[in-house]
Design a protein around this motif. Sequence first.
Motif, PDB file in Angstrom:
ATOM      1  N   GLY A   1      -3.369   5.266   5.887  1.00  0.00           N
ATOM      2  CA  GLY A   1      -4.340   6.371   5.929  1.00  0.00           C
ATOM      3  C   GLY A   1      -4.149   7.478   4.918  1.00  0.00           C
ATOM      4  O   GLY A   1      -4.997   7.695   4.071  1.00  0.00           O
ATOM      5  N   ASP A   2      -3.049   8.190   5.004  1.00  0.00           N
ATOM      6  CA  ASP A   2      -2.854   9.385   4.180  1.00  0.00           C
ATOM      7  C   ASP A   2      -1.932   9.062   3.008  1.00  0.00           C
ATOM      8  O   ASP A   2      -0.768   8.702   3.196  1.00  0.00           O
ATOM      9  CB  ASP A   2      -2.250  10.495   5.040  1.00  0.00           C
ATOM     10  CG  ASP A   2      -1.997  11.764   4.236  1.00  0.00           C
ATOM     11  OD1 ASP A   2      -2.579  11.909   3.137  1.00  0.00           O
ATOM     12  OD2 ASP A   2      -1.210  12.600   4.710  1.00  0.00           O
TER      13      ASP A   2
ATOM     14  N   GLY B   1     -10.852   6.964  -0.251  1.00  0.00           N
ATOM     15  CA  GLY B   1     -10.352   8.334  -0.311  1.00  0.00           C
ATOM     16  C   GLY B   1      -9.026   8.426  -1.046  1.00  0.00           C
ATOM     17  O   GLY B   1      -8.812   9.327  -1.871  1.00  0.00           O
TER      18      GLY B   1
ATOM     19  N   PHE C   1      -9.635   7.935  -4.753  1.00  0.00           N
ATOM     20  CA  PHE C   1     -10.231   9.119  -5.371  1.00  0.00           C
ATOM     21  C   PHE C   1      -9.140  10.128  -5.750  1.00  0.00           C
ATOM     22  O   PHE C   1      -9.124  10.659  -6.862  1.00  0.00           O
ATOM     23  CB  PHE C   1     -11.231   9.762  -4.400  1.00  0.00           C
ATOM     24  CG  PHE C   1     -11.780  11.071  -4.887  1.00  0.00           C
ATOM     25  CD1 PHE C   1     -12.820  11.091  -5.803  1.00  0.00           C
ATOM     26  CD2 PHE C   1     -11.265  12.273  -4.438  1.00  0.00           C
ATOM     27  CE1 PHE C   1     -13.327  12.296  -6.268  1.00  0.00           C
ATOM     28  CE2 PHE C   1     -11.766  13.486  -4.891  1.00  0.00           C
ATOM     29  CZ  PHE C   1     -12.801  13.492  -5.815  1.00  0.00           C
ATOM     30  N   CYS C   2      -8.231  10.376  -4.829  1.00  0.00           N
ATOM     31  CA  CYS C   2      -7.161  11.350  -5.101  1.00  0.00           C
ATOM     32  C   CYS C   2      -6.265  10.863  -6.235  1.00  0.00           C
ATOM     33  O   CYS C   2      -5.958  11.620  -7.171  1.00  0.00           O
ATOM     34  CB  CYS C   2      -6.312  11.571  -3.848  1.00  0.00           C
ATOM     35  SG  CYS C   2      -7.203  12.345  -2.509  1.00  0.00           S
TER      36      CYS C   2
END
Lengths: 549, 178
Positions: free
Chosen positions: B68-69, B96, B99-100
């Motif tokens: 997830g993170d 996500g 993207f980071c």
Amino acid sequence: MVLPPDVSQAEFDRAIAAFRNAVGPDWVFTSDDDVALYRDAYSPMWSEPEERVASAAVAPADVGEVQAAVRIANDTRVPLYPISTGRNLGYGGSAPALSGSVVLDLKRLDRVLDIDEANASVLVEPGVSYFDLYRALRDTGAKLWLDCPDPGWGSPIGNALDRGGGYTRAAFRNHFDAHCGMEVVLPSGGLLRTGMGAMPGAKTWQQYKAGFGPWVDGLFSQSNFGIVTKMGFWMMPEPEACLIGRIYADKYDDLHALVRILTRLENSGVVNGMPGFGSPLLQRRVPADPQNNDPNGATQIDQALHDAFYTGDDAAKALIAERVKSTGRSCWSALVKFYGPERMVRLQWEIAKEQFGEIEGVRFGDPEFYGFPLSDADLEKIHKPTFGIPSLSVFNFGIRTDLRPEPMVGHQAFSPVIPRTGAAIFEANKVFARIFTEEGLPVPPFNLPGCVWERALMLICIFPTTHDVETNRKYRKALRRLIAESATRGWGEYRTPVAYYDTVMSTYSFGDHALLRFHETVKDALDPNGIVSPGRYGIWPQRNRGGPR
Amino acid sequence: MASRRDVLIGGGSGLAALGLGLAPAGIAAAAPSAARAVPPLFLVDRTIAPEVGPAAERLGSAAISYSGDIGMPWLDRIEPLWRRYPQAVAGVTYGGAFFCLERLARSYGLACTFRSCPPLPGSGQLVGTGAEEVAAALLTASARSGWPRAANPAAGEAADRPLAWLLQPAGNHQPRGN
């Protein structure tokens, strides 16, 4: 390449040559490919003539080079646009407010200058990110938490100056309020230290905020009056424990009491972590719920229920009551957090339960209790900023899902500050739903506010940004209307993307725009050549007022 | 003497000129012909396809498995790697995280050179550098494991789609920062 509006190519070239001489040729960026990296990926004006773009970038290594760049800018009248880490996505990224400005990229000023565990404070430079500071705290073993916003890649200085917020105790999650002392390069190139830092050899720069005489620090937040090159922050000592409690209420009108009691508990210091509201019935999670770190929370909409929350009349309340009964889900939830010694947080929760007991039929979830350090299992599932840990999970928001086959390119936020009452929540939602409908946009789910700030609430409506010009124009029109109609009801934006700086500033119009005229007076006095961030937060220097922007 | 900017601007070729390999020495010894092709790190969101991690390691990448993170893998593994010099990193992650990392990579002199959204295989245009072939092999392994693992559309759950991607040293960059 876009030049500043009133700067000739020859003057611009002279400035670039001088910048190269001042910071070294490696750290002046002029190629289209390099400059494109400073484009705002979330710009709501993408590829339109109004999109704000830089002409070049300069990356000084230290305060002396920042001062040198400012003096060159004064000499050539080339405007600078300072950024810290430039991660301000949703509010402009690293793109300037005035096209053609030279981005002054402060990422190389990346030192954590001091960590004082006993005083629970740090002193940092603008290129330090939350990740950097977290690593520095971890490496030194200091038992201090940092309060960070959802994206941990930003800068504590940059976020504080934009008056961003976080998630822990109120004294720390208001990032500007948590600062203590700053160093500023003024538009003249001179150097200023605020608070106790104004005294040479001061021993208490990060201990006492005010110093002597007018406290000027606020002038450098959401402004363009100087370039902050150092800033002190008070950190949160690691607590012994954190307890998270959940409160459930079933009736639509219970929101009034829920907000009132929670506010009283927070104002009296019983609830000392960031509280929040949700709706299990709407499957609207409480922001920063440690048990639900999915920022999408996407579910199929029960349209009748969705509409009933906005309508709020007797028929709507009856429908909501029926859905509460048939689903077993509460209409509202509140989440409260307590940080402190274990005995204390358990007692605080008992006191909170007593007070919420005023609400007929209120129920309480089993409290979650966390001790530190957190276990690996907890680290996998929690909302990390609640526990002082930077994260990037928020960027899972807006991604491709079955309910959103085309992922969002980016987002922009409409974020008005409203009174801390249930009535204000209902009224604001109704006003916003009407505007969405009239603008031909889908009405978003009933919006429950964030409790980042003490005393007030803040609604955050996320609008997508796309690469389609017409779609972006439609959203911009709606957002401007939301800003204007909110202002007629006394609700103002706390912060806004670059595209709306002037629109929002125009709503703070008491006394025939006395506040803006004061800003302009200060701007003209400090920055007569208008070289620092023209247009930032709606403050234009004399040379751009009514002229080229 | 080469400056840090030369290294960043020069990317892989700049590093080669400086005598810095793109892959750890151990990998080079094990597979000399592919030494420069193997990304030193391969990120895998284990909720997507846990088999990708071991497959990457067999091919010589150090796999980072997370859920997830991307924050902690960034802090503890990727940033320290890129802080030394820009090195290729591949991944199978949700959008996500990509993207980071794609944006963070810019500050370290890297850019995305391959990106594919399943269904796999065959949806991406793979062109023939060694690193991309490595990524392709891993993508194939990913495809065999079945996508997407985390989604259950019938239950109305969010079903983020995975991406396979490759970040490699590139020409333009911002100053470092995270």
